[in-house]
Design an enzyme around this catalytic site. Structure first.
Site, PDB file in Angstrom:
ATOM      1  N   LYS B  68      34.789  29.887  22.904  1.00  0.00           N
ATOM      2  CA  LYS B  68      34.628  30.649  21.577  1.00  0.00           C
ATOM      3  C   LYS B  68      33.579  29.857  20.986  1.00  0.00           C
ATOM      4  O   LYS B  68      32.618  30.629  20.504  1.00  0.00           O
ATOM      5  CB  LYS B  68      35.825  31.575  20.956  1.00  0.00           C
ATOM      6  CG  LYS B  68      36.167  32.905  21.331  1.00  0.00           C
ATOM      7  CD  LYS B  68      37.679  33.517  20.872  1.00  0.00           C
ATOM      8  CE  LYS B  68      38.441  34.455  21.988  1.00  0.00           C
ATOM      9  NZ  LYS B  68      39.706  34.901  21.145  1.00  0.00           N
ATOM     10  N   GLN B 112      44.013  32.845  17.499  1.00  0.00           N
ATOM     11  CA  GLN B 112      44.313  33.278  18.654  1.00  0.00           C
ATOM     12  C   GLN B 112      45.201  33.060  19.360  1.00  0.00           C
ATOM     13  O   GLN B 112      46.713  32.768  19.193  1.00  0.00           O
ATOM     14  CB  GLN B 112      43.788  31.786  20.001  1.00  0.00           C
ATOM     15  CG  GLN B 112      43.750  32.169  21.306  1.00  0.00           C
ATOM     16  CD  GLN B 112      42.654  32.673  21.742  1.00  0.00           C
ATOM     17  OE1 GLN B 112      41.538  32.994  21.283  1.00  0.00           O
ATOM     18  NE2 GLN B 112      43.303  33.916  22.589  1.00  0.00           N
ATOM     19  N   ASP B 135      38.713  39.613  14.426  1.00  0.00           N
ATOM     20  CA  ASP B 135      39.559  40.412  15.410  1.00  0.00           C
ATOM     21  C   ASP B 135      39.637  42.186  14.599  1.00  0.00           C
ATOM     22  O   ASP B 135      39.829  42.032  15.764  1.00  0.00           O
ATOM     23  CB  ASP B 135      40.699  39.573  15.863  1.00  0.00           C
ATOM     24  CG  ASP B 135      40.262  38.562  16.525  1.00  0.00           C
ATOM     25  OD1 ASP B 135      39.311  39.495  17.481  1.00  0.00           O
ATOM     26  OD2 ASP B 135      41.453  37.653  16.898  1.00  0.00           O
TER      27      ASP B 135
END
Lengths: 308, 308
Positions: B68, B112, B135
């Protein structure tokens, strides 16, 4: 919060659906809530309070709001009515909601929709403290529902779910179809059925051959506002049919009557169980509003939620 | 934000599905975003910044996070890595998020998952400012998606939708089935397809005869994590199949290979279009993370959102 329906769970006569008695269920639910209200007062010396805000003079909205206030009172809760003129500005309405948000006597806030003029229903709905959003229409409660978290669920689909759980039992693995994809009924209904383990299909105005899909559904929830849309050809034999629609249509002699979205006289020969209109889903909506207000009061006072 | 895929739109050979080139699409999308980043800097002298928080030493998560960061940098954005020890407390993690929430150099925050130990993923996810929740997993963005309002949408289903809109075109009225009902993929995917006018069915672990329902689907999105679950019997001839699953399975000689949830060698003879694994959905997820970060920066700096 309420037990299963006590009506006779007999196998329906072939060719004749069992009627789902929403009116009786709603009455018992309201009685249960009244008991909860008394017990809650005994514990905390707090009576749950519901504030209803009506802007303008829409006659149908006035009837709904008055009925909500009466039922709130009947359940032993405090009812606060705020009836504002049509000329109310967005700022004035938001200022009222801000006051209600911090008022310790108020545990639920409901702004009657539709709002007149240029008032923005999304901004107004989302100005309500999510813990007091007893209509469950704000972004936070919609998100909690979508993510499977506890929260306040819109009243009409919640009422449908309570009827289904009482009349069908465990819903896990059943095929469910929701006809209508509104934020008020269809979409939250789909989320609730998914949460119960149903395989869920959402149909709407753009759906091709909806009756083919509907005939695979063990549970058919119809919420379109199109009277008579769903005829017998949509219904799987033995299915449970929940008709959320309610429309007034003309009959002979210049009279009118209330009908649902389902052609009842066809459906009752095919379905296993069906809600009548009126007397089916309708009475459940206000009962669930009271249920949500009781849940909100618990959450605010005791810090514990209550899920379906 | 990006144009249609430029790969040859030829009619596929009968019996052989057209491959959906997610890798190529993601590359073009990332290039488009890099251009947007340059134009945004020229207008505002601000470079979009993405903060990625990793707690603990899960090797797979370390690979994802590093990838990422690399892609973020490749798109011309600023990448901020916060790698915390497994012993990090909930309070320390929330304190970091609070700092990132008010940091004007940060426009997107990603924690994460999964989190190690007793860290509460729901509390942590919802501590992120919804405007920086790239997200799209927090309650506010889930609610905005459920209500049809603009917001930040989870990256993987967003990537699937971009592929579908590019390869199928207008989705209105198509039957879509989503297999898998996770908060990360299945549920938001269903919302996105509903928003596009599809008739949407969500199937999951409790679904009976899923292949019967699947064979009615013009669009089949599979996100279960069960490699090889969906064989040819699930697929409607000519359907578009999006395979989100990615699992490493053993093959002969002690080697392994990556496979999806769909039995590709059966499906490609029945489907009209299908994503390969790898090279299908996978590369779209990070590209959509960058897209969301660009959208968040626009919203934060310019006060205007960007919907799908």
């Amino acid at each position: 919060m309420t037990g299963p329906v006590s009506s006779d769970p007999q196998i329906p006569t072939p060719g004749e659906a069992r009627l789902i008695d929403g009116k009786g269920f709603a009455n018992r639910l309201t009685q249960d809530i009244a008991e909860d209200v008394r017990a809650f007062y005994a514990r905390h010396q707090v009576t749950p309070g519901l504030a209803v805000v009506l802007v303008g003079n829409d006659p149908a909205s006035e009837v709904y709001v008055r009925n909500k206030a009466l039922q709130t009172h009947r359940a032993g809760m405090r009812s606060f009515m705020h009836m504002l003129p049509e000329t109310t500005s967005q700022e004035e309405l938001l200022a009222l909601i801000a006051r209600l948000n911090i008022d310790p006597e108020i545990h639920g806030i409901l702004v009657q929709l539709p709002l007149p003029g240029d008032l923005d229903p999304v901004a107004v709905t989302n100005a309500i403290d999510p813990r007091k959003d007893v209509d469950g229409l704000g972004v936070v409660n919609a998100g909690r529902l979508a993510l499977g978290l506890p929260g306040l669920v819109p009243c009409t689909p919640l009422g449908c779910l309570l009827l289904l759980k009482s009349y069908v039992g465990d819903l896990r693995g059943l095929n469910a179809m929701v006809v209508g994809a509104s934020n008020l009924v269809g979409r939250p209904m789909a989320q609730l059925l998914l949460r119960e383990g149903c395989t869920v299909t959402v149909a709407h105005i753009d759906t091709r051959d909806p009756q083919v899909l509907a005939r695979q559904a063990d549970i058919l929830v119809v919420a379109t506002g199109c009277s008579g849309l769903v005829n017998g050809a949509w219904i799987k034999p033995g299915a449970t049919v929940i008709d959320v629609g309610i429309s007034r249509v003309p009959v002979e002699n210049g009279k009118t009557r209330l009908v649902g979205d389902v052609v009842f006289d066809e459906a009752r020969h095919i379905a296993g169980q069906i809600t009548p209109v009126p007397g089916g889903v309708g009475p459940m909506t206000i009962a669930c509003l009271l249920r949500n207000t009781m849940q909100a009061a618990r959450e605010l006072v005791e810090g514990v939620g209550d899920t379906v």
